[in-house]
Design a protein around this motif. Structure first.
Motif, PDB file in Angstrom:
ATOM      1  N   ASP A 115       0.822  -1.209   0.000  1.00  0.00           N
ATOM      2  CA  ASP A 115       0.000   0.000   0.000  1.00  0.00           C
ATOM      3  C   ASP A 115       0.854   1.257   0.000  1.00  0.00           C
ATOM      4  N   ASP A 116       1.955   1.249   0.761  1.00  0.00           N
ATOM      5  CA  ASP A 116       2.824   2.421   0.824  1.00  0.00           C
ATOM      6  C   ASP A 116       3.484   2.678  -0.526  1.00  0.00           C
ATOM      7  N   LEU A 117       3.897   1.622  -1.214  1.00  0.00           N
ATOM      8  CA  LEU A 117       4.518   1.793  -2.523  1.00  0.00           C
ATOM      9  C   LEU A 117       3.507   2.313  -3.540  1.00  0.00           C
ATOM     10  N   GLN A 118       2.293   1.777  -3.502  1.00  0.00           N
ATOM     11  CA  GLN A 118       1.267   2.270  -4.417  1.00  0.00           C
ATOM     12  C   GLN A 118       0.956   3.738  -4.158  1.00  0.00           C
ATOM     13  N   SER A 123       4.475   1.624  -8.219  1.00  0.00           N
ATOM     14  CA  SER A 123       4.086   0.444  -9.004  1.00  0.00           C
ATOM     15  C   SER A 123       4.740  -0.845  -8.503  1.00  0.00           C
ATOM     16  N   PRO A 124       4.338  -1.341  -7.326  1.00  0.00           N
ATOM     17  CA  PRO A 124       4.976  -2.536  -6.763  1.00  0.00           C
ATOM     18  C   PRO A 124       4.693  -3.797  -7.568  1.00  0.00           C
ATOM     19  N   ALA A 125       5.681  -4.690  -7.579  1.00  0.00           N
ATOM     20  CA  ALA A 125       5.512  -6.012  -8.174  1.00  0.00           C
ATOM     21  C   ALA A 125       5.978  -7.042  -7.150  1.00  0.00           C
ATOM     22  N   THR A 126       5.352  -8.202  -7.143  1.00  0.00           N
ATOM     23  CA  THR A 126       5.632  -9.219  -6.136  1.00  0.00           C
ATOM     24  C   THR A 126       5.891 -10.566  -6.790  1.00  0.00           C
ATOM     25  N   SER A 160       9.411  -5.723  -5.567  1.00  0.00           N
ATOM     26  CA  SER A 160      10.223  -4.898  -6.456  1.00  0.00           C
ATOM     27  C   SER A 160       9.443  -3.674  -6.912  1.00  0.00           C
ATOM     28  N   THR A 161      10.176  -2.656  -7.372  1.00  0.00           N
ATOM     29  CA  THR A 161       9.586  -1.504  -8.045  1.00  0.00           C
ATOM     30  C   THR A 161      10.482  -1.145  -9.220  1.00  0.00           C
ATOM     31  N   TYR A 162       9.844  -0.755 -10.333  1.00  0.00           N
ATOM     32  CA  TYR A 162      10.578  -0.397 -11.552  1.00  0.00           C
ATOM     33  C   TYR A 162      11.575  -1.493 -11.955  1.00  0.00           C
ATOM     34  N   GLY A 163      11.220  -2.748 -11.694  1.00  0.00           N
ATOM     35  CA  GLY A 163      12.070  -3.849 -12.090  1.00  0.00           C
ATOM     36  C   GLY A 163      13.254  -4.088 -11.188  1.00  0.00           C
ATOM     37  N   GLU A 164      13.369  -3.345 -10.091  1.00  0.00           N
ATOM     38  CA  GLU A 164      14.489  -3.522  -9.162  1.00  0.00           C
ATOM     39  C   GLU A 164      13.988  -4.064  -7.832  1.00  0.00           C
ATOM     40  N   PRO A 165      14.658  -5.086  -7.276  1.00  0.00           N
ATOM     41  CA  PRO A 165      14.233  -5.598  -5.972  1.00  0.00           C
ATOM     42  C   PRO A 165      14.403  -4.559  -4.880  1.00  0.00           C
ATOM     43  N   MET A 166      13.477  -4.553  -3.933  1.00  0.00           N
ATOM     44  CA  MET A 166      13.530  -3.599  -2.833  1.00  0.00           C
ATOM     45  C   MET A 166      13.533  -4.284  -1.481  1.00  0.00           C
ATOM     46  N   ALA A 167      12.766  -5.367  -1.341  1.00  0.00           N
ATOM     47  CA  ALA A 167      12.633  -6.002  -0.031  1.00  0.00           C
ATOM     48  C   ALA A 167      12.338  -7.486  -0.198  1.00  0.00           C
ATOM     49  N   TYR A 168      12.743  -8.249   0.815  1.00  0.00           N
ATOM     50  CA  TYR A 168      12.381  -9.658   0.890  1.00  0.00           C
ATOM     51  C   TYR A 168      11.567  -9.841   2.159  1.00  0.00           C
ATOM     52  N   HIS A 249      11.346  -9.043   7.858  1.00  0.00           N
ATOM     53  CA  HIS A 249      11.592  -8.471   6.544  1.00  0.00           C
ATOM     54  C   HIS A 249      12.986  -7.859   6.468  1.00  0.00           C
ATOM     55  N   ILE A 250      13.546  -7.860   5.263  1.00  0.00           N
ATOM     56  CA  ILE A 250      14.795  -7.138   5.028  1.00  0.00           C
ATOM     57  C   ILE A 250      14.594  -6.194   3.844  1.00  0.00           C
ATOM     58  N   TYR A 251      15.199  -5.005   3.931  1.00  0.00           N
ATOM     59  CA  TYR A 251      15.039  -3.967   2.916  1.00  0.00           C
ATOM     60  C   TYR A 251      16.414  -3.437   2.506  1.00  0.00           C
ATOM     61  N   ARG A 252      16.545  -3.057   1.254  1.00  0.00           N
ATOM     62  CA  ARG A 252      17.761  -2.407   0.784  1.00  0.00           C
ATOM     63  C   ARG A 252      17.837  -1.002   1.378  1.00  0.00           C
ATOM     64  N   ALA A 253      18.869  -0.725   2.158  1.00  0.00           N
ATOM     65  CA  ALA A 253      19.004   0.605   2.758  1.00  0.00           C
ATOM     66  C   ALA A 253      19.217   1.678   1.699  1.00  0.00           C
TER      67      ALA A 253
END
Length: 266
Positions: A115-118, A123-126, A160-168, A249-253
């Motif tokens: 929801d936060d990404l939207q 444009s989140p992708a999972t 991911s967003t814009y084709g780049e991973p962001m979080a697991y 969860h882990i996120y790219r800083a």
């Protein structure tokens, strides 16, 4: 980019489009005590965060920006460099300065990453990596208030967003809570599915931390081994006080930050 007739050759030459930044209105306040480079950097960062400068957009060269804004070239260079240092812009030889991505700033409240990404126009992708029943470990059992070894659903998703991973995202859910269809989990967020199933989310206990990425995590998140990761552990409760989710969860800083609102205690 379109083509137009070249009178010298009779053929067609590529039409060079203006950089996207030329379509935006930037203005600086020379009477403000805030440095001019910082004012420009903040406006550029805001345009990136709100999608007015999308990933891949060309910023234009320093001379063009300086002339349009009536600023010195060193001032513009300093503003651009500050965003290069933040990872929002990159200088590419033969191409110019390009927007890379914006860092997602997530408020610390009971909301889902989807929801936060939207809401941020990201444009989140999972990709669901695991959706299976397993025995609850002592840690998971304590968080969900169930017996150790009892069945829980494990979800592991790459966001991911814009084709780049962001979080697991790793989530443990009581098996009788709702139907966790993989296709639906890749189309929307977990909390949306919970709400649609009649689960009323009420509160959560959450811990935020940081650590270095392992080689496997680095490969998964397109980061170097040892890169900084943000971590979050959360146990979420419904309006009856029942634990309905435990997440690790882990996120790219480099792509993600948590925002805090602090109040003075009276």
């Amino acid at each position: 980019m379109s083509d137009f007739p070249d009178p010298r050759t009779g053929g067609y030459s590529p039409r060079v489009s203006k950089p996207e930044s030329a379509l935006l209105d930037f203005a600086v306040d020379r009477s403000s005590p805030v440095p001019l480079y910082y004012q420009l950097a903040q406006q550029l960062e805001g345009a990136i965060e709100h999608g007015r400068l999308a990933p891949g957009s060309l910023l234009g060269n320093e001379i063009e920006l300086a002339g349009r804004l009536g600023l010195s070239r060193p001032t513009v260079r300093q503003a651009i460099q500050s965003l290069v240092d933040k990872g929002l812009l990159v200088r590419r030889r033969g191409v110019g300065t390009q927007v890379v991505h914006s860092q997602v700033k997530r408020p610390l409240e009971l909301s889902s990453l989807y929801d936060d990404l939207q809401a941020a126009g990201q444009s989140p992708a999972t990709q669901v990596r695991r959706n299976e029943i397993q025995a609850a470990s002592a840690e998971v059992a304590a968080a969900l208030g169930v017996a150790e070894g009892s069945e829980v659903v494990l979800l592991e998703r790459l966001r991911s967003t814009y084709g780049e991973p962001m979080a697991y995202l790793s989530n443990y859910i009581p098996p009788d809570l709702l139907n966790l269809d993989t296709a639906k989990l890749e189309a929307t967020g977990l909390y949306r599915l919970m709400r649609a199933a009649g689960v009323t989310l009420h509160s959560a206990q959450q811990t935020v931390g940081a650590r270095s990425a392992t080689p496997d995590e680095g490969k998964l998140l397109a980061e170097d081994p040892g890169a900084a990761l943000l971590t979050m552990r959360r146990t979420t409760y419904d309006d009856k006080g029942r634990a309905v989710e435990y997440g690790t969860h882990i996120y790219r800083a480099s792509r993600y930050a948590f925002e805090f609102q602090l109040l003075v205690r009276s």
